[in-house]
Design an enzyme around this catalytic site. Structure first.
Site, PDB file in Angstrom:
ATOM      1  N   HIS A 192      51.026  46.714  32.020  1.00  0.00           N
ATOM      2  CA  HIS A 192      50.481  47.728  33.135  1.00  0.00           C
ATOM      3  C   HIS A 192      52.502  48.463  32.701  1.00  0.00           C
ATOM      4  O   HIS A 192      53.004  48.962  32.017  1.00  0.00           O
ATOM      5  CB  HIS A 192      50.276  48.143  34.450  1.00  0.00           C
ATOM      6  CG  HIS A 192      51.042  49.107  34.609  1.00  0.00           C
ATOM      7  ND1 HIS A 192      50.494  48.964  35.893  1.00  0.00           N
ATOM      8  CD2 HIS A 192      50.235  50.573  34.648  1.00  0.00           C
ATOM      9  CE1 HIS A 192      51.007  50.754  36.558  1.00  0.00           C
ATOM     10  NE2 HIS A 192      50.282  51.067  35.645  1.00  0.00           N
ATOM     11  N   CYS A 244      51.616  43.411  41.286  1.00  0.00           N
ATOM     12  CA  CYS A 244      52.305  44.974  41.430  1.00  0.00           C
ATOM     13  C   CYS A 244      51.982  46.134  41.903  1.00  0.00           C
ATOM     14  O   CYS A 244      51.409  46.962  42.657  1.00  0.00           O
ATOM     15  CB  CYS A 244      53.193  45.376  40.303  1.00  0.00           C
ATOM     16  SG  CYS A 244      54.472  43.813  39.754  1.00  0.00           S
ATOM     17  N   HIS A 245      50.483  46.507  41.112  1.00  0.00           N
ATOM     18  CA  HIS A 245      49.793  47.076  41.037  1.00  0.00           C
ATOM     19  C   HIS A 245      48.085  47.259  41.048  1.00  0.00           C
ATOM     20  O   HIS A 245      46.895  47.862  40.873  1.00  0.00           O
ATOM     21  CB  HIS A 245      50.243  48.549  39.849  1.00  0.00           C
ATOM     22  CG  HIS A 245      51.288  48.884  39.892  1.00  0.00           C
ATOM     23  ND1 HIS A 245      52.224  48.642  39.333  1.00  0.00           N
ATOM     24  CD2 HIS A 245      51.910  49.598  40.730  1.00  0.00           C
ATOM     25  CE1 HIS A 245      53.011  49.037  39.312  1.00  0.00           C
ATOM     26  NE2 HIS A 245      52.955  50.061  40.658  1.00  0.00           N
ATOM     27  N   GLY A 246      47.704  45.503  41.152  1.00  0.00           N
ATOM     28  CA  GLY A 246      46.405  45.359  41.330  1.00  0.00           C
ATOM     29  C   GLY A 246      45.331  45.435  40.263  1.00  0.00           C
ATOM     30  O   GLY A 246      44.314  45.166  40.531  1.00  0.00           O
TER      31      GLY A 246
END
Lengths: 278, 168, 394
Positions: free
Chosen positions: B99, B117-119
């Site tokens: 990502h 960071c964003h799961g």
């Protein structure tokens, strides 16, 4: 014509100056470099330089192996490295290949009296007074029989210099720690990475042959290398100090060739333009 | 006559200019070469690693070209990976979230990688199973030599995987 | 051509080209020695370019500097050795070219009115170049680098009252150390080159205003030069210049590839050791003459120091020492003799500067130093003789 005269004056001035500051100044500063003596003619010894290898091995195990190992024949030293460093401030060398790189007469004299042979009164190894002249010959015969032949420059350099000197640009580090060397020799021996550039090769050869002839009073012991080994060490030091010599010499010819063409072109153009100017 | 003179002069001038350009080009080439990574950096281009040193269920992180490579020896209770697998039950992936480039953490109880960071989540094969990551974790170029893996060189196994489009 | 028009409207390039090149006339009666100004620019450009590439790998830290030069640059970086050889040789050859350029100015009287500013700015450039060379020489952090910096900074100790404190301030330490290296680095790569560029601009501007001198030292008006007695800078002068540059570059690159030791002293391949001075230390060749003047007054350190400073700067005052109305050495028989004695003496001092200052050499050095100053102090006398002769001739 007039311009050629000026150029001539310029060239003469530059050449005289160059002669003065380079060849002449260096000859005055360094004087004659003494020639190396590979006969080690100052050493008078009655000890034999050859004998019976089998007897030599027995003598070696009895007299030498407490400090020195001999990997080629599977003999480990009686004391480990750290114990040796603690007692001598220097690692006793493994003697596997010593007979291949040292002059045998020197070796004989050395075994009898290391301090005299190395010209270093503080040399760590005690004289082997208990050995007879014949015994020394047997030991040398034994050492010769186990030594690897045809070592290359790098191997000889590590054998001969590697206990005290580092060559860090080649990732070769002195076997003995620096602080012990300082205690043993008074200073840390210099790194050899660019020694081939720092000294004239002729000087290096004389110095390795006999340090006292190059740097009187130095604590570096005389090593007693043979002529061939010395030359290989010098060639190795020269090569590692200047690894790009071949590329440089080749590129130089290209660049100069390029410029010669450039001179031709610029000269033709200049002539063309100046044709009508007098 | 005057024209001829000028053209001759110009020709020489152009020849000189062209020859000078050759010189400048060579100098630029030498300059270009000076910016190449130094030998010690190039030496890091490939890294060898002994796969057998990883216990089943264990993960080891190998640093390759400054990036983390996860080497996981899968156990039967983990996801099956077919084509993405190295030497049967090893997962070898670049530990960089596809990502935005964070480094995911292994969660042993769930047997997944979770990106802080964003799961984003990846299974034991490195396949993205949840969140923003657009594709699985990349497989770095590798070559197998017995139990040893050489990262940074393309071996036949890697090429096969690449042909099937499984490395990215 | 449309692009030229566009540029011309905004930057008046056509006018600029005319003023700077095609309608800038130099006298016809000049020889190739007048090409040395452009040669200096060429060498300076080589220094800047090679320097930039060295800068990308050099580390101005006393623990890292030696290895960054001798390992990273000389061994690891592709063509790094080429950039270092080029930089070192160019720095050395810069002074050869500078000295020829200055000697030409001295012989043909190019320092005389109306060219005093040209001479003074040129002299400032020489001193700046010397400072640049000196600071740059410390950077490889070899034994010669180190002891050159150590001894030359020690000279400041002799300045009355502030000397000792000044030395510590310059070094940023009690000896030459890391702080010295880093500040010399900053001076060498930023400050001094900037000053050099500024003064080069002034120097060139001044030359454009007053025009070049010539072999006969007789001033030519612009009209005279335009009609027969001069040649346009472009293409005529530059046509010759390109030829001279090419020949010079052969000489230069021959040195770079095959004969570089004079610029890269073997002693400097031993890392700096503040506890051991090398057996022989000497400055780079271009400072040897001045260094010999310093040693020449071997019986008095203070006198030697004063003589040293005077020898470095006395030539800056040439326009006021030599007031003869005749410019060119070609028309001044007495001056011509003196000039060549001076040149010979300078070479003599240079050679002596590298020899051990003992016995006969010490006295020769003293004699050479006296001759050096004698040249400058003879100038007012010659000027008066020539003036009288000229008046008598009328």
């Amino acid at each position: 014509m007039k311009e050629l005269k000026i150029l001539l004056i310029l060239v003469v001035v530059v050449l005289v100056g160059y002669w003065g500051i380079e060849p002449y100044a260096h000859s005055v500063m360094h004087g004659e470099v003494k020639k190396p003596d590979y006969n080690y003619s100052d050493l008078k010894t009655t000890a034999a330089t050859t004998g019976d290898p089998a007897k030599g091995k027995e003598l070696f195990v009895a007299n030498c192996a407490s400090c020195h190992g001999l990997k080629n024949d599977g003999i480990n030293p009686g004391m480990d490295k750290n114990a040796a460093i603690a007692s001598f401030n220097v690692v006793p060398p493994d003697l596997s290949n010593i007979a291949a790189i040292l002059d045998h007469k020197f070796l004989a004299a050395f075994i009898k009296n290391p301090q005299q042979a190395t010209e270093n009164p503080k040399f760590a190894m005690p004289p082997m007074a208990q050995l007879s002249d014949e015994d020394v010959g047997h030991i040398i015969a034994y050492l010769s029989s186990v030594a690897k032949k045809n070592l290359d420059g790098k191997e000889i350099t590590i054998e001969a210099c590697g206990r005290c000197h580092s060559i860090k640009y080649q990732k070769i580090y002195a076997e003995t720690p620096a602080e012990n060397l300082k205690a043993y020799l008074g200073k840390v021996p210099p790194d050899l990475s660019v020694m081939g550039k720092a000294k004239e090769l002729e000087y290096l050869e004389t110095f390795i042959n006999n340090p006292q002839n190059g740097l009187p009073g130095t604590s570096m012991p005389r090593l007693g290398l043979t002529k061939e080994s010395t030359e290989k060490v010098v060639a190795y030091l020269d090569q590692i100090a200047d690894p790009h010599r071949e590329q440089r010499n080749k590129l130089g010819m290209w660049v100069i060739g390029y410029l010669v063409v450039m001179v031709g072109l610029t000269f033709a153009w200049k002539k063309k333009i100046w044709k009508n100017i007098h | 006559m005057a024209d001829e003179k000028v053209s001759r002069r110009d020709f020489l001038l152009y020849a000189m200019g062209a020859w000078a350009a050759v010189g400048v080009g060579s100098v630029l080439y030498a300059m270009y070469k000076t910016w190449e990574p130094l030998p010690e950096v190039k030496a890091q281009a490939t890294v060898t690693f002994d796969l057998s040193s990883v216990e089943p269920g264990q993960i080891k992180v190998v640093s390759w070209r400054g990036k983390p490579v996860f080497v996981l020896r899968r156990t039967p209770d983990m996801a099956k990976c077919d084509g993405r697998s190295v030497k049967g039950d090893y997962t070898v992936v670049l530990g960089i979230c596809t990502h935005l480039g964070c480094i995911p953490n292994w969660e042993p109880d769930k047997k997944i990688w979770h990106c802080p960071c964003h799961g984003g989540e990846y299974d034991a094969c490195g396949k993205n199973i949840f969140g923003p990551p657009p594709r699985p974790l990349d497989v770095p170029p590798f070559k197998l030599e017995g139990n040893t893996i050489v990262l940074g060189e393309e071996g036949p196994e890697y090429k096969q995987m690449k042909e099937k489009g499984l490395t990215v | 051509m449309k692009f030229m028009d566009w540029l011309d409207e905004r930057l008046a390039v056509r006018q600029l080209i005319k003023v700077m090149l095609t309608e800038y006339y130099v006298p016809k009666n000049i020889n190739f020695l007048w090409s040395f100004g452009v040669l200096i620019m060429v060498v300076f450009a080589i220094l800047v370019v090679s320097g930039i590439f060295l800068l990308m790998y050099y580390k101005p830290d006393s623990h890292l500097a030696f290895d960054s030069v001798n390992k990273t640059i000389m061994m690891d970086v592709e063509y790094g050795w080429l950039f270092r050889h080029t930089h070192a040789v160019a720095a050395s050859i810069m002074f050869l070219v500078l000295y020829v350029h200055m000697a030409r100015g001295i012989y043909y009287g190019s320092f005389k009115a109306p060219r005093e500013i040209v001479w003074i700015t040129g002299y400032i450039l020489f001193v700046l170049m010397a400072a640049t060379a000196f600071t740059g020489y410390l950077l490889p952090w070899g034994q010669m680098s180190y002891w050159a910096a150590q001894t030359i900074t020690t000279l400041f100790e002799k300045i009355p009252f502030i000397g000792p404190d000044l030395v510590v301030w310059i070094r940023g330490n009690y000896i030459v150390e890391d702080a010295t290296l880093t500040r010399f680095f900053a001076l060498h790569v930023v400050f001094l080159p900037l000053l050099l560029i500024v003064f080069t601009a002034i120097h060139l501007y001044a030359v454009r205003i007053v025009g070049s001198n010539n072999e006969d030292g007789i001033e030519l008006t612009k009209e005279e030069k335009k009609h027969g007695k001069g040649i346009p800078f472009w293409p005529v002068f530059m046509a010759k210049e390109f030829f001279v540059i090419s020949v010079f570059l052969i000489f230069f690159f021959y040195l770079v590839f095959y004969q570089y030791k004079f610029a890269m002293d073997p002693i400097n391949f031993t890392p700096a050791d503040y506890l051991q001075t090398p057996t022989h230390i000497y400055p780079e060749w271009y400072f040897l003459a001045f260094y010999e003047v310093l040693r020449g007054f071997f019986f008095s350190q203070n006198l030697g120091l004063i003589a040293f400073v005077l020898s470095m700067f006395i030539a800056a005052f040439l326009p006021w020492l030599d007031t003869s109305p005749i410019k060119s050495g070609n028309h001044r028989p007495l001056y011509k003799i003196l000039f060549f004695i001076f040149v010979a003496d300078f070479v003599f001092l240079t050679i002596l500067g590298k020899l051990p200052p003992t016995g006969l050499y010490a006295w020769l050095g003293f004699a050479g130093s006296l001759v050096y100053f004698a040249f400058f102090f003879a100038l007012p006398i010659i000027s008066r003789i020539e003036k009288k002769k000229l008046e008598g001739g009328r």
